[in-house]
Design a protein around this motif. Structure first.
Motif, PDB file in Angstrom:
ATOM      1  N   VAL A   2       0.839  -1.208   0.000  1.00  0.00           N
ATOM      2  CA  VAL A   2       0.000   0.000   0.000  1.00  0.00           C
ATOM      3  C   VAL A   2       0.874   1.258   0.000  1.00  0.00           C
ATOM      4  CG1 VAL A   2      -1.679   1.311   1.341  1.00  0.00           C
ATOM      5  CG2 VAL A   2      -1.927  -1.152   1.114  1.00  0.00           C
ATOM      6  N   THR A   3       1.940   1.237   0.812  1.00  0.00           N
ATOM      7  CA  THR A   3       2.811   2.404   0.883  1.00  0.00           C
ATOM      8  C   THR A   3       3.548   2.612  -0.437  1.00  0.00           C
ATOM      9  OG1 THR A   3       3.154   1.749   3.171  1.00  0.00           O
ATOM     10  CG2 THR A   3       4.474   3.567   2.368  1.00  0.00           C
ATOM     11  N   THR A  55      12.774  16.592  15.466  1.00  0.00           N
ATOM     12  CA  THR A  55      11.855  17.558  14.865  1.00  0.00           C
ATOM     13  C   THR A  55      11.742  18.822  15.715  1.00  0.00           C
ATOM     14  OG1 THR A  55      10.593  15.690  14.043  1.00  0.00           O
ATOM     15  CG2 THR A  55       9.519  17.827  13.968  1.00  0.00           C
ATOM     16  N   ALA A  80      12.532  11.921   8.811  1.00  0.00           N
ATOM     17  CA  ALA A  80      11.504  11.640   9.819  1.00  0.00           C
ATOM     18  C   ALA A  80      10.747  12.921  10.184  1.00  0.00           C
ATOM     19  CB  ALA A  80      12.140  11.020  11.057  1.00  0.00           C
ATOM     20  N   TYR A 118       2.767  15.225   7.014  1.00  0.00           N
ATOM     21  CA  TYR A 118       1.895  14.140   6.564  1.00  0.00           C
ATOM     22  C   TYR A 118       0.429  14.390   6.892  1.00  0.00           C
ATOM     23  CZ  TYR A 118       1.737   9.587   4.419  1.00  0.00           C
ATOM     24  OH  TYR A 118       1.553   8.575   3.516  1.00  0.00           O
ATOM     25  N   ALA A 119       0.175  14.897   8.098  1.00  0.00           N
ATOM     26  CA  ALA A 119      -1.221  15.075   8.500  1.00  0.00           C
ATOM     27  C   ALA A 119      -1.931  16.113   7.647  1.00  0.00           C
ATOM     28  CB  ALA A 119      -1.289  15.476   9.976  1.00  0.00           C
ATOM     29  N   ALA A 126      -0.927  17.001   4.372  1.00  0.00           N
ATOM     30  CA  ALA A 126      -0.705  16.893   2.937  1.00  0.00           C
ATOM     31  C   ALA A 126      -2.021  16.588   2.240  1.00  0.00           C
ATOM     32  CB  ALA A 126       0.310  15.782   2.665  1.00  0.00           C
ATOM     33  N   THR A 181      12.483  10.595  15.567  1.00  0.00           N
ATOM     34  CA  THR A 181      11.625  11.625  14.999  1.00  0.00           C
ATOM     35  C   THR A 181      11.391  12.819  15.914  1.00  0.00           C
ATOM     36  OG1 THR A 181      10.439   9.834  13.926  1.00  0.00           O
ATOM     37  CG2 THR A 181       9.456  12.014  13.824  1.00  0.00           C
ATOM     38  N   LEU A 224       8.116  14.002   7.616  1.00  0.00           N
ATOM     39  CA  LEU A 224       6.912  13.167   7.741  1.00  0.00           C
ATOM     40  C   LEU A 224       6.066  13.656   8.908  1.00  0.00           C
ATOM     41  CD1 LEU A 224       8.428   9.618   7.191  1.00  0.00           C
ATOM     42  CD2 LEU A 224       7.020  10.926   5.604  1.00  0.00           C
ATOM     43  N   ALA A 225       6.723  13.913  10.045  1.00  0.00           N
ATOM     44  CA  ALA A 225       5.993  14.333  11.236  1.00  0.00           C
ATOM     45  C   ALA A 225       5.279  15.657  10.997  1.00  0.00           C
ATOM     46  CB  ALA A 225       6.948  14.457  12.418  1.00  0.00           C
ATOM     47  N   ASN A 226       5.927  16.564  10.263  1.00  0.00           N
ATOM     48  CA  ASN A 226       5.353  17.902  10.111  1.00  0.00           C
ATOM     49  C   ASN A 226       4.298  17.997   9.022  1.00  0.00           C
ATOM     50  OD1 ASN A 226       6.675  19.307  12.118  1.00  0.00           O
ATOM     51  ND2 ASN A 226       8.501  19.578  10.863  1.00  0.00           N
ATOM     52  N   ALA A 255       9.159   8.137   3.221  1.00  0.00           N
ATOM     53  CA  ALA A 255       9.009   7.061   4.214  1.00  0.00           C
ATOM     54  C   ALA A 255       9.659   5.776   3.716  1.00  0.00           C
ATOM     55  CB  ALA A 255       7.529   6.830   4.516  1.00  0.00           C
TER      56      ALA A 255
END
Lengths: 285, 321
Positions: free
Chosen positions: B46-47, B248, B269, B276-277, B279, B244, B272-274, B292
């Protein structure tokens, strides 16, 4: 010993010896120093900010002093609970399989998968849980957060369960089988009770490990200002709330972050204490 | 494992009677073990699928390009790859000497009453959550670094590329320091176990030949444990690459590849943390999934290497004794 060697060694060698041994002492001191510093700040600053409101109040908006982390504490319990149900179920049953059927051909493949999974950075597991659950459900949820944490727990529980069962003496198993007990009965009634303390230890370690995880929750469980118990809704958690408050520019929120850190560290210390007690209990048996 | 083969034989006689329960037991436990494998494979698939648009749009340029602009839909991950590798390298540079010295202390020098508490503290250090290190790093260490270390450094050596830029506090230097603190316990704990496994005769022989204690450690103990210590270091590297939260919070999150220790930087990392939520664009999500996957592949290789080294040590030690 050193007196004997010292009488004949040159000054240069003795000085080198002293200097290098001194550096090793220094190294040990330096290794412990950050812990002392971090714990000192968490304990002193956290204690000053901690009060009953912290446990019973909802977060307040910026500018309103006070407020607490009730939703985050309960949310953390919910998310870690979901992760534990999944992680312990798969980890313990899978571990039993690995230990009971070591000659099966697929065992090595499963062990390899568990090892790979345990080395994946936790943030990547968050991405995976996002792709698996958040995208199809079209919303952030406690369930997705729990699954992300379960990814971290499963390999730890699986491998400790396997190792603990392997430690059980073969004679015990043979005695049970010789009495005519079938294999499943032997595993459940003779082998597992002996390995129980070890498995519980592994489980507690895994729970302690995921209780402080932040990265995989950022975009799976997200956050929530209000109380929420529905697993299909965005849910607050203690680590994410600490993060949100820590990177904010407000002193009041910083204080709450310190209090949260104190509670989190205390919780994890309690779990490791339980682990130690479980180990000691096994030693006494 | 020998015992388990012996177990098979009594089964022969009672096979018919217990077949149902045993078969069920086998199938259920096996199903759960395989479920884990299946979910991991599914997740990988899936990724990879969600990263595919980025791979098709940018090809290898995705890893070498250094513009990361979600608004213009241009994505090059080089600043993040650089930040991850550079911060981990610096952290190793700081943590390896201290960690190995600590391990030598614990296994060779420490009086017995001290080694227990120090070991316990080191293990506790490993149990503290990343976000707590980040909180301390951001609110305590960063201001201190900015005023007491970076400002003087920048004033005195500002024209060196290593110390150029403005002293913000949040920087590559802060990230490397926090990372070093976080990987220290891994190095110390694993290296301590490796050194303790060195046979006693090795030390006694060196001392009998008139070595000082340091010469014994340097010439007899460390060479014996070399591969294992290297394994510990690579294990720590794997941890540093994926770390992470703490990073960060203190690295400053600026997508620029720079050699300066004072400049803010960014890691894989952290991005992604900053982002992804939040995007939303298809290509943005794809690019982040690509980051990732890259991170996964790098840590996979590094951890594989570490595991192989530790495995080799275990087998050699088992074979020689």
């Amino acid at each position: 010993m050193s007196g004997l060697a010292g009488s004949r060694t040159s000054l240069r060698r003795r000085l080198t010896n002293l200097a290098m041994l001194g550096l090793c002492w220094l190294g040990a001191g330096l290794a412990v120093l950050p812990l002392v510093l971090v714990l000192y700040y968490v304990a002193t600053t956290g204690l000053r900010a901690l009060n009953l409101d912290f446990f019973t109040q909802l977060p307040r908006p910026v500018g309103e002093p006070g407020g607490g982390m009730k939703p985050a504490i309960l949310g953390s319990l919910e998310i870690v609970g979901i992760a534990s149900v999944l992680g312990l179920l798969v980890g313990i049953l899978g571990g039993i399989y690995l230990a009971e059927y070591p000659n099966h051909r697929m065992v090595q493949g499963i062990q390899f998968t568990a090892d790979v999974l345990s080395s994946v950075p936790s943030i990547v597991l968050g991405v995976v849980a996002y792709a698996l659950l958040v995208v199809p459900m079209r919303r952030f949820s406690a369930l997705a957060g729990g699954v992300a944490l379960a990814f971290i727990m499963t390999p730890i529980v699986l491998r400790t369960t396997e190792e603990m069962i392997r430690l059980v003496p073969g004679s015990l198993r043979e005695a049970s089988l010789a009495l005519g007990a079938p294999r499943w009965r032997t595993a459940i009634s003779a082998v597992l009770p002996v390995a129980r303390a070890g498995i519980v230890t592994g489980a507690l370690l895994a729970v302690a490990r995921v209780a402080g995880e932040t990265a995989p929750l950022l975009f799976t469980a997200l956050n929530n200002q209000y109380l929420n118990f529905r697993p299909d809704q965005p849910t607050a958690s203690l680590p994410v709330q600490i993060y949100t408050y820590a990177i904010s520019p407000y002193d009041d929120w910083h204080r709450l972050a310190w209090a949260g850190a104190l509670v989190l560290v205390g919780l994890i210390a309690l779990l490791s204490l339980l682990t130690r007690l479980a180990i000691r209990g096994r030693a006494l048996e | 494992m020998k015992q388990t083969t012996a177990v098979g034989s009594p089964r022969l006689r009672s096979r018919r009677r217990h077949d149902v329960g045993d078969a069920l037991f086998l199938r259920v436990t096996q199903a759960f073990a395989l479920a884990m494998v299946a979910v991991v494979l599914l997740a990988l698939g899936v990724t990879a699928r969600s990263a595919w648009p980025a791979v098709r749009a940018f090809g290898l340029g995705f890893l070498t390009g250094s513009t990361w602009d979600p608004v213009a839909d241009k994505f090059g991950a080089w600043p993040f790859v650089w930040g991850t590798l550079y911060s981990s390298f610096l952290a190793l540079l700081l943590a390896v000497p201290v960690g190995v010295a600590g391990a030598i202390f614990l296994s060779e020098l420490s009086p017995r009453w001290l080694s227990g508490p120090v070991s316990f503290l080191v293990e506790l250090l490993a149990a503290i959550p990343s976000v707590v290190y980040g909180l301390w790093g951001l609110l305590v260490m960063v201001p201190w670094l900015r005023d007491r270390v970076q400002a003087p450094l920048n004033g005195a050596l500002g024209n060196w590329p290593l110390f150029s830029g403005a002293p913000y506090g949040v920087s590559m230097m802060a990230a490397a320091l926090v990372l070093a603190i976080m990987i220290l316990p891994i190095i110390t704990a694993v290296a301590r176990d490796v050194l303790r496994a060195v046979p006693r005769e090795q030390r006694e022989a060196a001392l009998a030949l008139g070595s000082t204690r340091w010469e014994t450690i340097w010439r007899a103990v460390l060479p014996f444990g070399r591969v294992g210590v290297l394994g510990a270091v690579i294990l720590a590297l794997g941890r540093a690459l994926g770390e992470t939260m703490a990073v960060t919070m203190v690295i400053g999150n600026r997508p620029e590849a720079s050699i300066s220790l004072l400049n803010p930087a960014y890691t894989m990392a952290s991005v992604l943390a900053n982002e992804y939520a939040e995007a939303t664009g298809r290509l943005h999500v794809a690019a982040l999934s690509g980051v990732a996957l890259t991170l996964f592949v790098i840590t996979f290789i590094v951890n594989g290497l570490a595991r192989w080294l530790v495995w080799r040590v275990a087998h050699r030690a088992g074979g020689s004794r």
